[in-house]
Design a protein around this motif. Structure first.
Motif, short mmCIF file in Angstrom:
data_model
loop_
_atom_site.label_atom_id
_atom_site.label_comp_id
_atom_site.label_asym_id
_atom_site.label_seq_id
_atom_site.Cartn_x
_atom_site.Cartn_y
_atom_site.Cartn_z
N THR A 100 45.95 66.78 8.64
CA THR A 100 46.85 67.34 7.63
C THR A 100 47.59 66.21 6.92
O THR A 100 47.66 65.08 7.40
CB THR A 100 47.89 68.27 8.27
OG1 THR A 100 48.78 67.49 9.08
CG2 THR A 100 47.25 69.36 9.10
N VAL A 101 48.19 66.56 5.79
CA VAL A 101 48.98 65.59 5.04
C VAL A 101 50.16 65.10 5.88
O VAL A 101 50.46 63.91 5.91
CB VAL A 101 49.46 66.19 3.70
CG1 VAL A 101 50.43 65.26 3.00
CG2 VAL A 101 48.27 66.49 2.80
N SER A 102 50.82 66.01 6.58
CA SER A 102 51.97 65.62 7.40
C SER A 102 51.56 64.65 8.50
O SER A 102 52.26 63.66 8.76
CB SER A 102 52.63 66.85 8.02
OG SER A 102 53.21 67.65 7.03
N GLU A 103 50.43 64.91 9.15
CA GLU A 103 49.96 63.99 10.19
C GLU A 103 49.64 62.62 9.58
O GLU A 103 49.99 61.58 10.16
CB GLU A 103 48.73 64.56 10.87
CG GLU A 103 49.02 65.77 11.73
CD GLU A 103 47.79 66.51 12.18
OE1 GLU A 103 47.91 67.30 13.13
OE2 GLU A 103 46.70 66.33 11.59
N GLU A 121 34.86 68.86 8.17
CA GLU A 121 34.37 70.05 7.47
C GLU A 121 35.30 71.25 7.68
O GLU A 121 35.61 71.96 6.73
CB GLU A 121 32.95 70.39 7.90
CG GLU A 121 31.89 69.46 7.32
CD GLU A 121 31.71 69.63 5.83
OE1 GLU A 121 31.23 70.68 5.39
OE2 GLU A 121 32.06 68.69 5.08
N ALA A 122 35.75 71.45 8.89
CA ALA A 122 36.63 72.58 9.19
C ALA A 122 38.01 72.44 8.55
O ALA A 122 38.71 73.42 8.35
CB ALA A 122 36.78 72.74 10.71
N GLY A 145 33.07 65.17 11.99
CA GLY A 145 33.14 66.58 12.36
C GLY A 145 32.42 67.45 11.36
O GLY A 145 32.98 67.81 10.34
N GLY A 146 31.16 67.73 11.65
CA GLY A 146 30.37 68.61 10.79
C GLY A 146 29.68 67.92 9.64
O GLY A 146 29.02 68.56 8.83
N ILE A 147 29.79 66.61 9.54
CA ILE A 147 29.15 65.86 8.45
C ILE A 147 27.67 65.63 8.80
O ILE A 147 27.33 65.37 9.95
CB ILE A 147 29.88 64.53 8.20
CG1 ILE A 147 31.32 64.83 7.78
CG2 ILE A 147 29.17 63.70 7.14
CD1 ILE A 147 32.20 63.60 7.70
N THR A 148 26.83 65.72 7.80
CA THR A 148 25.39 65.52 7.98
C THR A 148 24.92 64.42 7.02
O THR A 148 25.67 63.98 6.13
CB THR A 148 24.61 66.81 7.66
OG1 THR A 148 24.75 67.09 6.25
CG2 THR A 148 25.11 67.99 8.48
N VAL A 149 23.68 64.03 7.17
CA VAL A 149 23.11 63.04 6.26
C VAL A 149 23.12 63.57 4.82
O VAL A 149 23.23 62.79 3.87
CB VAL A 149 21.70 62.61 6.72
CG1 VAL A 149 20.70 63.73 6.55
CG2 VAL A 149 21.24 61.34 6.01
N ALA A 150 23.05 64.89 4.67
CA ALA A 150 23.06 65.48 3.33
C ALA A 150 24.45 65.49 2.70
O ALA A 150 24.58 65.34 1.49
CB ALA A 150 22.50 66.90 3.39
N THR A 151 25.50 65.67 3.52
CA THR A 151 26.86 65.74 2.97
C THR A 151 27.58 64.40 2.98
O THR A 151 28.57 64.24 2.27
CB THR A 151 27.71 66.77 3.74
OG1 THR A 151 27.78 66.40 5.13
CG2 THR A 151 27.12 68.17 3.61
#
Length: 195
Positions: A100-103, A121-122, A145-151
């Protein structure tokens, strides 16, 4: 950056060698299995061409154990005051997590300007990081987290993204089959994404 989960320390060095053959020079080995610390020891001792870091560092004990095992850097999914103090106490470079922005602002107040963005991704993915870059242009991120070679290319196109991390480079089935040729091929594909 490959985010690697190893169930067997015996394949750690061969996994790292396959990544190096594919052009990868850094690895985040997560502390999610009982084999992780021994895997870090083996990579640090046997594969000098790759920089091994410990990921999923959740406690001060994790930080100390990873440093003792030979990790060259530490990665956390989130950041607490206790954990940040422990990271600093190791003297190792660290990539503390923020979603998050705060973190992110809280870490920036501590002088930390390079962060892990997790779970990418989440947590809004590319759009979230692009938006965060507006008010916080001095921060850089390694989304995982949820990233692939396509993204991955979409993330790498952002000015505030230094690198991306993903488990797609060392899939569980390839590790179980000891298919190091496949891991090398996936590493070559990932290396080609570099800016």
């Amino acid at each position: 950056m490959p985010v690697v989960v190893l169930d067997e320390a015996e394949i750690a060095a061969d996994t790292a060698r396959a990544l190096v053959a594919g052009g990868i020079r850094v690895i985040e080995l997560t502390l999610r299995t009982p084999a992780a610390l021994e895997a870090i020891r083996r990579i640090a001792a046997e594969v000098p061409d790759i920089v091994v870091g410990a990921g999923t560092v959740l406690t001060p004990e994790h930080a100390e154990q990873a440093a003792d095992a030979g990790a060259a850097f530490l990665v956390t999914p989130g950041s607490t005051d206790t954990l940040l103090a422990a990271l600093a106490g190791t003297g190792l470079p660290a990539l503390p997590g923020a979603a998050t922005v705060s973190e992110a602002m809280r870490l920036a107040e501590r002088g930390i300007d390079t962060l892990k963005f997790f779970p990418a991704e989440a947590s809004g993915g590319v759009a979230a990081l692009k938006a965060i870059g507006g008010p916080l242009p001095g921060l850089r991120f390694c989304p995982t987290g949820g990233i692939t070679v396509a993204t991955a290319p979409d993330y790498l196109a952002l000015a505030n993204v230094a690198c991306v991390g993903g488990s797609w480079l060392t899939p569980k089935d390839a590790l179980a089959a000891r298919d190091f040729a496949r891991i090398e091929t996936l590493a070559k594909e990932a290396s080609a994404l570099a800016r």
